[in-house]
Scaffold this active site. Structure first.
Site, PDB file in Angstrom:
ATOM      1  N   GLU A 214      84.555  53.796  59.961  1.00 23.87           N
ATOM      2  CA  GLU A 214      83.134  53.985  59.453  1.00 23.87           C
ATOM      3  C   GLU A 214      82.927  54.792  58.678  1.00 23.87           C
ATOM      4  O   GLU A 214      83.507  55.864  58.286  1.00 23.87           O
ATOM      5  CB  GLU A 214      82.276  55.162  60.852  1.00 23.87           C
ATOM      6  CG  GLU A 214      81.228  55.195  61.222  1.00 23.87           C
ATOM      7  CD  GLU A 214      80.924  56.334  62.051  1.00 23.87           C
ATOM      8  OE1 GLU A 214      79.004  56.837  62.039  1.00 23.87           O
ATOM      9  OE2 GLU A 214      81.167  57.022  62.202  1.00 23.87           O
ATOM     10  N   ARG A 435      97.337  61.000  67.703  1.00 25.42           N
ATOM     11  CA  ARG A 435      96.316  61.610  65.328  1.00 25.42           C
ATOM     12  C   ARG A 435      97.631  61.953  65.054  1.00 25.42           C
ATOM     13  O   ARG A 435      97.905  62.746  65.808  1.00 25.42           O
ATOM     14  CB  ARG A 435      95.071  61.947  66.566  1.00 25.42           C
ATOM     15  CG  ARG A 435      94.146  62.821  65.621  1.00 25.42           C
ATOM     16  CD  ARG A 435      92.907  63.501  65.861  1.00 25.42           C
ATOM     17  NE  ARG A 435      92.499  63.459  64.715  1.00 25.42           N
ATOM     18  CZ  ARG A 435      91.449  64.454  64.940  1.00 25.42           C
ATOM     19  NH1 ARG A 435      90.344  64.110  65.837  1.00 25.42           N
ATOM     20  NH2 ARG A 435      90.405  65.085  64.131  1.00 25.42           N
ATOM     21  N   LYS A 445      85.319  64.939  61.140  1.00 26.80           N
ATOM     22  CA  LYS A 445      84.134  64.551  59.438  1.00 26.80           C
ATOM     23  C   LYS A 445      82.936  65.683  59.542  1.00 26.80           C
ATOM     24  O   LYS A 445      81.987  65.542  58.710  1.00 26.80           O
ATOM     25  CB  LYS A 445      84.119  63.213  59.984  1.00 26.80           C
ATOM     26  CG  LYS A 445      85.007  62.126  58.921  1.00 26.80           C
ATOM     27  CD  LYS A 445      84.798  60.555  58.893  1.00 26.80           C
ATOM     28  CE  LYS A 445      84.057  60.335  60.359  1.00 26.80           C
ATOM     29  NZ  LYS A 445      83.596  58.351  59.317  1.00 26.80           N
TER      30      LYS A 445
END
Length: 719
Positions: A214, A435, A445
């Protein structure tokens, strides 16, 4: 047809040998019979009974069984010749070639007959040559089971023969792979874990992966792992990697993030030639949304957000769930217009409000975003798909075969598959991976954006940040990061990695390859030497005593030196110490202030002394009237990790653990050799640590260096 084509050209030696072995010498035509002749140059001619050459087009083969064998073997030989040429470089094309010859071995153990022949040797050698050039092609044998059986049989025979003769010329591909040279970086990081092969591969062998960031921030180390894994599998299978920007939230996305992400991927060596955006498919996604509404698989909900959240948690159906399809379509039009009514709406999938997996409790698919232009489509759209809806659709439309997702989203996989099935789209296989979690690190973020918005850091490339630009600006070597991440493999187990381990590996990597210079704190202590030879003012010495490739540096000598305060305070009168890169001296007197700190030292140069016999070996710089102006003023920025707690508990107030201060600055004077280096170069100040040049200084401004963490308790770098 293939037989005739072969006869029009010079044949391969192996096929000519085959023809000779078969004694393939019978042909017939309308005018009579004749013989086949294979010349010494491997050309084929047909002669009649009188010895006259006959045109190939007029020849028929009278022996039916030999004709069948010849045609089948000709195809195999042609395939082997193509493999030997190295022209098949795509994994899918190689798999297709294997499958094309697989049927020949359905009822055969060898190419022809009941024992190993020169034709088996030829085909086997061609395959082994291909596997040696691209070991990942070996897995394609699974697509050709009969050929795989033949390959194992021939390998077993050859290995047995090699063992009996003591020869190792037929060493299997696996053995060759095991003996590969281990790179220097692998020796530091450790051997890489075996990354598992993918399952659910299409019969063609084609694999397409995608990396879908993104554009709402810079890449961080977690994104780097996802990008590297996607790139690895695409390359491993000779497939394709797509870079797709998930631009479905215009309130957070910016062009600068797109540009920075593409630049970072380029630095990582990842192919960015195929770039797309989810917004490229918005019109198609709207069509699929209307399809779901018309088929009763979705509905428009106007429940207030807080109430909706509570009802989902409790598994309560809302009143809008059963409203007519026509009303759902009408409200969806209001959403598309971004009207006041439409802004109150949320399109939800109609799945199961009683599902134990709460993800399936009628999740949201579309919502309105009004007043914020999209970075690519501007004001064209007022409603935008949510990631859970857009991602599987675009994956299917773009031809993705395997979608890699971090295992924290594992519970959402069932929704991904539900949407594909509900819309009748082709299956895309999800591959989970863990992860990358580091201690003392924030990867959210949203939280990193808070630091930027509150000006606690200067930007997303802050050396305190775990962004790709931040950690490389802080001095982490690209190859260390890439190898460290790939060393973890594609494990699904969630673990907390010690960030200090990564920096310790980086130190090991840097130590033998960066030059070693000298820097002394600006608050230094003068040391005056006697007995200094007048004829020695400078000397060239290696920039690294164990790496001649780094060249030399110039060391200046004089009777006026500066040294570290901590060193000066440790000396005793008449103690012999070593001045690094020069020799020994004897401390004759020490002057101290009221706090007992040494303020100046008188010493006698003693070059005859044994440097091995001293316990203190110190750094120093010449500070004579001639040499001091050449010393380089440096500001060192020493960053902390963003938080002081190793690992935060769920729901814990992370703002209570922000490092304060986030950076400490201190001043040093460096030797003049620093001026030969440029921005981004890394170096070691001896006895102080490792540094990266962040900004090159000028006559009026100091150099700015960033201290590179070493993964251990700090030494003099914090002085």
């Amino acid at each position: 047809r293939f037989f005739l084509l072969l006869c029009r050209r010079k044949m391969s030696a192996v096929l000519a040998t085959f023809l000779k072995e078969l004694n393939f010498n019978t042909w017939e035509s309308a005018s009579g019979k004749g013989t086949l002749v294979v010349a010494d140059d491997n050309t084929v001619k047909f002669q009649d009974e009188a010895g006259q050459e006959v045109a190939v087009e007029n020849v028929a083969i009278s022996n039916g069984s030999l004709k069948d064998s010849f045609n089948a073997v000709s195809a195999l030989v042609a395939a082997a010749e193509e493999l030997n040429s190295g022209s098949i470089v795509e994994r899918a094309a190689f798999g297709a070639k294997l499958k094309s010859i697989d049927g020949h071995f359905a009822l055969r153990s060898f190419v022809l007959g009941y024992s190993l022949s020169s034709l088996d040797d030829f085909l086997f050698s061609a395959l082994e040559k291909t596997f040696a050039a691209n070991a990942s092609f070996l897995v394609q044998l699974n697509q050709a089971p009969f050929l795989k059986r033949w390959h194992k049989t021939v390998k077993r025979i050859k290995d047995a023969a090699a063992g009996a003769s003591g020869s190792s010329s037929a060493a299997p591909v696996e053995a060759v792979k095991e003996k590969r040279e281990v790179s220097g970086i692998e020796k530091i990081v450790g051997h890489l874990q075996k990354i598992p092969e993918l399952t659910n591969i299409d019969p063609s062998g084609f694999v397409c992966t995608r990396f879908p960031p993104e554009p709402s921030g810079f890449l961080h180390v977690g994104h780097v792992k996802a990008a590297l894994l996607n790139a690895y599998y695409a390359k491993h299978y000779g497939g394709k990697l797509l870079i797709r920007f998930d631009d479905t939230n215009p309130t957070k996305e910016k062009d600068e993030y797109v540009e920075s992400i593409l630049a970072d991927l380029g630095r990582l060596g990842i192919d960015t030639s195929i770039v797309s955006y989810t917004s490229d498919f918005f019109d198609r996604i709207f069509e699929y949304a209307e399809q779901m509404l018309k088929e009763g698989k979705a509905y428009i909900d106007m429940t207030p957000s807080e109430e909706l959240r509570r009802m989902r948690m409790e598994g309560i159906e809302c009143v809008y769930r059963s409203q007519p399809i026509e009303e759902n379509l009408r409200l969806f039009e209001e959403m598309k217009k971004g009207s006041e009514l439409g802004q109150q709406c949320l399109m939800r999938a109609k799945i199961d409000m009683s599902a134990k997996n709460k993800v399936l409790r009628d999740p949201g698919l579309f919502r309105c975003v009004v007043g914020t232009p999209h970075l690519r489509t501007g004001e064209k759209y007022k409603a935008y798909p949510l990631y859970d809806f857009a991602c599987p659709i675009v994956d299917a439309l773009e031809g993705v075969t395997h979608a890699f997702r971090s295992s924290e989203y594992h519970d959402r996989n069932v929704l991904y598959y539900w949407i594909l099935e509900a819309l009748g789209l082709r299956r895309v296989w999800i591959e989970d991976f863990s992860r990358l979690n580091f201690s003392y690190t924030l990867l959210s973020k949203r939280k990193l954006q808070w630091f930027v918005d509150n000006k606690i850091v200067e930007g997303w490339d802050s050396p305190a940040f775990p962004t790709f630009q931040g950690i490389t600006r802080r001095g982490l070597e690209l190859e260390v990061l890439k190898t460290f991440i790939m060393a973890q493999g594609a494990s699904k187990a969630i673990t907390l990695m010690d960030i200090n381990k990564l920096w310790a590996l980086n130190r090991k990597y840097l130590d033998p390859i960066v030059p070693r210079l000298t820097a002394i704190s600006k608050a230094s202590v003068p040391l005056r030497l006697s007995n200094v030879p007048a004829d020695v003012t400078s000397r060239s010495v290696p920039r690294h005593k164990k790496n001649d490739a780094l060249g030399t540096k110039t060391v200046f000598f004089s009777s006026d030196l500066i040294i570290e305060q901590a060193d000066a305070n440790s000396f005793a009168q008449d103690e012999e110490i070593t001045l690094m890169d020069w020799g020994n001296c004897i401390i004759r007197s020490l002057q101290r202030d009221d706090q007992n700190n040494v303020t100046s030292i008188d010493a006698e140069l003693h070059l005859e002394g044994d440097v091995r016999a001293t316990s203190k070996k110190i750094t120093w710089l010449s500070a004579s009237a001639e040499h001091r102006p050449a010393l380089v003023p440096v500001t060192v920025a020493d960053y902390a990790f963003v938080i002081t707690k190793k690992s935060l508990e769920p729901g814990e107030d992370w703002t209570a653990f922000i490092s304060n201060p986030l950076v400490k600055n201190y001043e040093v004077l460096a030797d003049s050799n620093l001026k030969t280096m440029k921005q981004g170069d890394k170096l070691q100040f001896e006895r102080r640590g490792y540094f990266i040049i962040d900004k090159v200084g000028s006559d009026d401004t100091p150099y700015t260096l960033i201290a590179i963490p070493e993964g251990r308790t700090k030494g003099m770098s914090s002085v």
